[in-house]
Design a protein around this motif. Sequence first.
Motif, mmCIF file in Angstrom:
data_model
loop_
_atom_site.group_PDB
_atom_site.id
_atom_site.type_symbol
_atom_site.label_atom_id
_atom_site.label_comp_id
_atom_site.label_asym_id
_atom_site.label_seq_id
_atom_site.Cartn_x
_atom_site.Cartn_y
_atom_site.Cartn_z
ATOM 1 N N ALA A 55 0.847 -1.204 0.000
ATOM 2 C CA ALA A 55 0.000 0.000 0.000
ATOM 3 C C ALA A 55 0.884 1.257 0.000
ATOM 4 O O ALA A 55 0.556 2.244 -0.671
ATOM 5 C CB ALA A 55 -0.940 -0.007 1.192
ATOM 6 N N TYR A 56 1.977 1.221 0.735
ATOM 7 C CA TYR A 56 2.941 2.336 0.730
ATOM 8 C C TYR A 56 3.504 2.536 -0.678
ATOM 9 O O TYR A 56 3.530 3.665 -1.190
ATOM 10 C CB TYR A 56 4.058 2.044 1.748
ATOM 11 N N PHE A 57 3.924 1.444 -1.325
ATOM 12 C CA PHE A 57 4.414 1.556 -2.700
ATOM 13 C C PHE A 57 3.328 2.122 -3.610
ATOM 14 O O PHE A 57 3.600 2.959 -4.468
ATOM 15 C CB PHE A 57 4.860 0.195 -3.235
ATOM 16 N N GLY A 58 2.097 1.665 -3.409
ATOM 17 C CA GLY A 58 0.974 2.166 -4.198
ATOM 18 C C GLY A 58 0.780 3.661 -4.034
ATOM 19 O O GLY A 58 0.478 4.371 -5.001
ATOM 20 N N GLU A 59 0.950 4.155 -2.810
ATOM 21 C CA GLU A 59 0.850 5.605 -2.562
ATOM 22 C C GLU A 59 1.934 6.367 -3.314
ATOM 23 O O GLU A 59 1.677 7.438 -3.864
ATOM 24 C CB GLU A 59 0.947 5.912 -1.069
ATOM 25 N N LEU A 60 3.140 5.821 -3.337
ATOM 26 C CA LEU A 60 4.221 6.475 -4.081
ATOM 27 C C LEU A 60 3.854 6.603 -5.558
ATOM 28 O O LEU A 60 4.030 7.664 -6.165
ATOM 29 C CB LEU A 60 5.531 5.692 -3.932
ATOM 30 N N PHE A 61 3.316 5.521 -6.128
ATOM 31 C CA PHE A 61 2.939 5.543 -7.542
ATOM 32 C C PHE A 61 1.731 6.438 -7.778
ATOM 33 O O PHE A 61 1.686 7.192 -8.750
ATOM 34 C CB PHE A 61 2.681 4.126 -8.065
ATOM 35 N N SER A 62 0.755 6.370 -6.896
ATOM 36 C CA SER A 62 -0.458 7.175 -7.044
ATOM 37 C C SER A 62 -0.148 8.664 -6.963
ATOM 38 O O SER A 62 -0.570 9.447 -7.819
ATOM 39 C CB SER A 62 -1.469 6.780 -5.963
#
Length: 130
Positions: A55-62
């Motif tokens: 989810a943290y990685f997803g936030e970086l991409f988002s």
Amino acid sequence: MGNQEDAALVRRGYEAFNSGDIETLKGLFAPDAVWRVGGSGGLAGVKQGPDEILAYFGELFSRSGGTAKAELQDVIAGESHTVALQTAQAQRSGQSMEQHGVIVFTLRDGKVTEVNEFQEDTAKAAEFWS
């Protein structure tokens, strides 16, 4: 696992992160893995388990519109830890960020169990990602 295998696992993780290969990334983490992000920004803190880490990685991409990348500069594998030297880059809201950082991995039985992420300028990272 030995030093070379640990370094190869970290390299595989960087390749998977930069290509958005979530399945490979998820498979690299132990069920009780912990990822710590230094600083005081909105993305700082402790991520518990593969789901929170992803989810943290997803936030970086988002937040970066998919522009977040981590270029691996070098990997140093020791007896207890494997250290990655990286340059992180992203764009957001018309701004660009590039930072050098160090990520310290602890691996056990071929899985990442603990990660400590250190950025060159935590205040700059906090401002950029907030």
